[in-house]
Design an enzyme around this catalytic site. Sequence first.
Site, short mmCIF file in Angstrom:
data_model
loop_
_atom_site.label_atom_id
_atom_site.label_comp_id
_atom_site.label_asym_id
_atom_site.label_seq_id
_atom_site.Cartn_x
_atom_site.Cartn_y
_atom_site.Cartn_z
N HIS A 239 0.75 -1.19 0.10
CA HIS A 239 0.02 0.04 -0.12
C HIS A 239 0.93 1.18 -0.03
O HIS A 239 0.20 2.37 -0.51
CB HIS A 239 -0.95 -0.09 1.13
CG HIS A 239 -2.07 -1.01 0.97
ND1 HIS A 239 -2.48 -1.79 2.20
CD2 HIS A 239 -2.70 -1.24 0.06
CE1 HIS A 239 -3.53 -2.45 1.68
NE2 HIS A 239 -3.79 -2.53 0.39
N CYS A 340 29.12 -7.04 20.07
CA CYS A 340 29.01 -7.53 21.38
C CYS A 340 27.88 -8.37 21.82
O CYS A 340 27.88 -9.34 22.78
CB CYS A 340 29.44 -6.44 22.53
SG CYS A 340 28.31 -5.09 22.37
N HIS A 827 26.48 -1.35 24.95
CA HIS A 827 27.41 -2.31 25.00
C HIS A 827 26.58 -3.53 25.82
O HIS A 827 26.18 -3.13 26.75
CB HIS A 827 28.66 -2.10 25.70
CG HIS A 827 29.72 -2.87 25.69
ND1 HIS A 827 30.20 -3.64 24.60
CD2 HIS A 827 30.48 -3.43 26.88
CE1 HIS A 827 31.09 -4.20 24.80
NE2 HIS A 827 31.51 -4.28 26.35
#
Length: 867
Positions: A239, A340, A827
């Site tokens: 759409h 990480c 992190h």
Amino acid sequence: MQRAALFSGGDAQMAAGDLGELLVPYMPTIRVPKSGDRVYKTECAFSYDSPDSEGGLYVCMNTFLGFGREHIERHYRKTGQCVYLHLKRHVIQKVPGASGGALPKRRNATLFLDLETNGDLNSDDFEYEDEAKLVIFPDHYEIALPNIEELPALVTIACDALLSAKSPYRKQEPDSWEEELQASKHAKTLVQLDNGVRIPPSGWKCSKCDLRENLWLNLTDGSVLCGKWFFDGHGGNGHAMEHYKETGYPLAVKLGTITPDGADVYSFDEEEPVLDPHIAKHLAHFGIDMLQMQVAENELRDNDIKPRVSKWEVIQEAGVKLKPMYGPGYTGMKNLGNSCYLNAVMQAIFSIPEFQRAYVGNLPRIFDYSPLDPTQDFNTQMAKLGHGLLSGQYSKPPVKSELIEQVMKEEHKPQQNGISPRMFKAFISKGHPEFSSNRQQDAREFFLHLINLVERNPVGSENPSDVFRFLVEERTQCCQSRKVRYTERVDYIMQLPVAMETATNKDELIAYELKRREAEAARRPPPELVRAKIPFSACLQAFSEPSNVEDFWSSALQAKSAGVKTSRFVSFPEYLVVQIKKFTFGLDWIPKKLDVSIDMPDFLDISHLRARGLQPGEEELPDIAPPIVIPDDPKVDEIRLFYFRRSFLVALDIDESSVMQLAEMGFPLEACRKAVYYTGNLGAEVAFNWIIAHMEESDFAEPLVLPAFGEVASSGAAAFGAVGLDNQPPEEMVAIIISMGFQRNLAIQALKATNNNLERALEWIFSHPELEEENEPALDMMNMENHANANILAETGLEGPRIKDGPGRYELFGFISHMGTSTMSGHYVCHLKKEGRWVIYNDLRVCASERPPKDLGYIYFYHRIPS
């Protein structure tokens, strides 16, 4: 020129002119790498050996795969390939000068390998020298390079091309994905309509259909519409593209990707993802205050340094002299640039015995049966990673004591060589729009992505992901009729809400907030952070309490009503993974992370959350779909159209959890919907088999299209495939009519009478009410068929998901913590309990933990306590 046995030594002599003759039999197997070829000259396909390793690395001159000394014979035996390029990097300590210091580093003409230098070695005291030679198997003949005069031209060209080839992981380098995007030509002159549209921070759905995923905000008029292109890995009904064709409004931003750092923007006109340098202004036009979001981030960095650093220090245990750990199970992983999340999850995964047995225990068999290109085999890469983490080969203390002292003195972060999971990340993220980038990702989403890959790639008779799988019972109750419905679904993570209202230090929080606002107004440094303290029992209570069901349609009332849902455990997994739902959006669109401290228990008992099923006195909701209204009154045409079209997708109650499980495996979303629908909601495993059987079909990724009003019979049948044997209607059409409460024989009769036109078949049923009564005796036959089908499923192993049920008592053995304000930044660090003590895994830094921050975790890992 000498011809020497590489491993045994030798002194055979060979004239220079004989080298060309020696290589003649092998010339057809030597290739020159082309532009699209990947040259793996930095890492072994089966281990983490490299040219830095003692035995160096052997690169196949035909496939360009690299192999360490331990695995080169396997490749030779398997392929018959004889010629390899042997690469070895030598680390040389510089000669001290007369003054005692090292001589200046000379330019090394033989430094040609595309390798990273060893971070543990001081570049001022060491230099590198690279060595290359051809080795011919099985006699291990060596030919030193360069040797341009004696070697055939093809061999010389191939060797030069291999030595100069770039790393196959160059595209994985930080920011390379973002650098490929170009600013849109429409960004600067984009016209935005003054129509008063304001976009809320959640609850979006397509304005032309009810899809709630893959939604795009048009930056000209504020329309929220679904996509269809596969730039982001998902489908839709198209759409957003249709809207562009109708209006010409060129730019759209994907909802859910907006962060202080930017957003995903697509240009319909330019037909590609683009950058919008004015995205903050364009979003602000619709009430999305991205500038405020950016200010909030900057203020956190500039003013809240002490609280932020404090949290990072607590989770990483910074400022404490931690004892480094080495050996099997204590191997660090290099951060590839925001990887990480992967490191933390894989450390936790390979601390589980079932995964160790499945991959490391089966390592010889996996390697022997791996495909010719092991870099593209999931089980091979899992076995390689597991062996790298658990063998201890890549976790050894520095040889020289002065290097240890230097690291301890200068960085206070003792590190090890560890392993670099480049090959693993490249494979596991292949085709995934997020994990293949270098942006930070959500550890929970990666965990589920990994589990889906494990499910798709069985190894042996034992599936290690079984230890996480559990069944959830969802009890939905209509608040008006009090009737209930029980359903089951598969899950792998228990998500716990944060019950902020139960904080035990509310007075401190109120006082802190007042001081913070005063400091902000006076431009003073903020006060010391006060973190909300939430009892774990309150989070568990919030999990077990009923929640409201949006857009609940009661089959008892045949209308929309208020509904509530509760979740319980049908089975308790061997390993329970608990996620604390810390991330949310504020009303101002600013992404927020709930900075809380939760007293996570070392021992957890959730036995009271065991499901009990239908209870005495409870009455089940009728298993019927919304009615199809077909009156002659034109006033209700819109209602009729809505119910008819929506009954196929909504009323059939497609199991969205199964759909998402399949989608997270990397399959197109619409294909997943069709798979779940066509297999009758029997679960993700059965639907997966449907996908494997149909994935080569041309319309595999097309949306689930059912015949609508006015379509001819042929188009209706085409939507479901060929007509069955003996002119039987397509089983999918039969299933749709049955799901609406009609009997099978009646459905087949109606479809045959209308030439398999679904709409006409339904009208035919309504116009022949007497036939429904006549078909009552057929009910027993239908029940017998269903029973037979159930037996077939049981015999083929498709009776349902595999579960490992047992007591609901657990002990904590690991957790993953997140630092930062968003899952897309910050992190991740992992803490694991090994040999009776906690160990911190912070990328390459692996140390004995002194103060594991169990109250600040994001994902927790529990194992069942034996009875």
